[in-house]
Design a protein around this motif. Structure first.
Motif, PDB file in Angstrom:
ATOM      1  N   VAL A 107       1.751   1.868 -15.653  1.00  0.00           N
ATOM      2  CA  VAL A 107       0.314   2.156 -15.562  1.00  0.00           C
ATOM      3  C   VAL A 107       0.071   3.656 -15.566  1.00  0.00           C
ATOM      4  O   VAL A 107      -0.799   4.163 -16.291  1.00  0.00           O
ATOM      5  N   TYR A 110       0.702   5.259 -19.137  1.00  0.00           N
ATOM      6  CA  TYR A 110      -0.149   4.934 -20.281  1.00  0.00           C
ATOM      7  C   TYR A 110      -1.644   4.872 -19.982  1.00  0.00           C
ATOM      8  O   TYR A 110      -2.459   4.968 -20.912  1.00  0.00           O
ATOM      9  N   LEU A 111      -2.026   4.714 -18.716  1.00  0.00           N
ATOM     10  CA  LEU A 111      -3.439   4.477 -18.418  1.00  0.00           C
ATOM     11  C   LEU A 111      -4.102   5.596 -17.631  1.00  0.00           C
ATOM     12  O   LEU A 111      -5.328   5.572 -17.461  1.00  0.00           O
ATOM     13  N   THR A 116      -9.332   5.737 -20.457  1.00  0.00           N
ATOM     14  CA  THR A 116      -9.147   4.528 -19.652  1.00  0.00           C
ATOM     15  C   THR A 116     -10.113   4.508 -18.479  1.00  0.00           C
ATOM     16  O   THR A 116     -10.725   3.473 -18.173  1.00  0.00           O
ATOM     17  N   ALA A 120     -12.950   1.646 -17.856  1.00  0.00           N
ATOM     18  CA  ALA A 120     -12.886   0.880 -16.611  1.00  0.00           C
ATOM     19  C   ALA A 120     -14.162   1.064 -15.786  1.00  0.00           C
ATOM     20  O   ALA A 120     -14.639   0.115 -15.140  1.00  0.00           O
ATOM     21  N   ILE A 163      -5.550  -0.156 -12.341  1.00  0.00           N
ATOM     22  CA  ILE A 163      -6.101   0.473 -13.535  1.00  0.00           C
ATOM     23  C   ILE A 163      -7.056   1.577 -13.092  1.00  0.00           C
ATOM     24  O   ILE A 163      -8.058   1.294 -12.418  1.00  0.00           O
TER      25      ILE A 163
END
Length: 267
Positions: A107, A110-111, A116, A120, A163
């Motif tokens: 996580v 990449y996020l 992102t 989100a 996330i």
């Protein structure tokens, strides 16, 4: 002493303290603030994030010390309300520990970026609006009366907070409301659940990043910790009063508007 860096540390601490317990994503705001302020290297920024998160947790411990002490004592003495709250916190913490240890590095790799966070924020904002439009059937008025089933559901929903931009507090408050908790009970349980969740994550990150600690940056970490503690203490008191009389729609629209602005800026 670098006064500019000290000022940035205090700003970052305020950002953490203000956003940690509001349903608007503290991690997302820290990522954005860190990029805008050009605050330290990634490794030092991660360590600093741990410090300010502990500052925010300390505010909850200070504000709810009596109830938390009762839960701790109840866990060992068998006092029903304290034992139930302790068990519920353990039950609700298990899912995110398992998922976090399994996929946390993926996580972060990449996020943890502005796009992102923006997506989100927008998605989470619309979920809050949807949840607020549903009939809110309350079966549990006080946090002490939470069932094990409700704690499990909230714990599973909390995993979405891995996330960045989702908001741990937002996920747990909405999860609590969907499972039948009153706004006040859902908000307080979200506060309490932050302690095992965030302290566990903070300890893990502290062990992994201890090499970046030095006397040169300890004063900046202390400034961030103090700013986060003071800001979080004010927010915790105000939020409980707010949710007893108002919905979370204002936070939802804030998320959507901020997310759209971020998409425009970064795309």
């Amino acid at each position: 002493m670098d006064l500019l860096l000290l000022f940035k540390a205090a700003i970052m601490g305020l950002v953490e303290g203000i956003t940690e317990f509001l349903p608007i994503s503290s991690t997302g705001h820290l990522i954005l603030a860190g990029q805008l302020l050009d605050f330290w290297t990634v490794e030092k920024r991660d360590m600093f994030a741990v410090a300010v998160q502990i500052g925010a947790i300390a505010a909850v411990i200070y504000e709810y010390w009596g109830k938390l002490w009762g839960a701790l004592i109840g866990a060992f003495t068998g006092q029903e309300q304290g034992r139930r709250l302790s068990l519920n916190l353990i039950i609700a913490s298990i899912p995110i520990v398992i998922i976090g240890l399994s996929f946390g590095d993926v996580v972060k790799a990449y996020l943890f970026n502005a796009i992102t966070v923006a997506i989100a924020l927008i998605v989470g904002g619309f979920i809050i609006l949807w949840a607020e439009r549903r009939p809110h059937q309350i079966v549990t008025q006080e946090v002490d009366d939470l069932s094990f089933k409700q704690a499990t559901l909230i714990g599973l929903i909390q995993c979405l907070a891995l996330i960045p931009g989702t908001s741990r507090s937002g996920a747990t408050i909405i999860g609590g409301m969907l499972s039948g908790l009153s706004r006040k009970a859902a908000t307080e349980f979200s506060f309490f659940l932050a302690m095992p969740t965030m302290l566990g994550a903070a300890t893990y990150d502290l062990i992994r990043n201890a090499s970046v600690l030095s006397s040169d940056n300890m004063i900046n970490i202390a400034a961030g910790f103090a700013a986060a503690f003071i800001a979080a203490l004010l927010v915790v008191k105000a939020l409980v009063k707010f949710v007893e009389k108002h919905t979370l729609r204002v936070f939802a629209w804030y998320r959507v508007i901020l997310g759209v602005i971020l998409l425009i800026v970064f795309l």
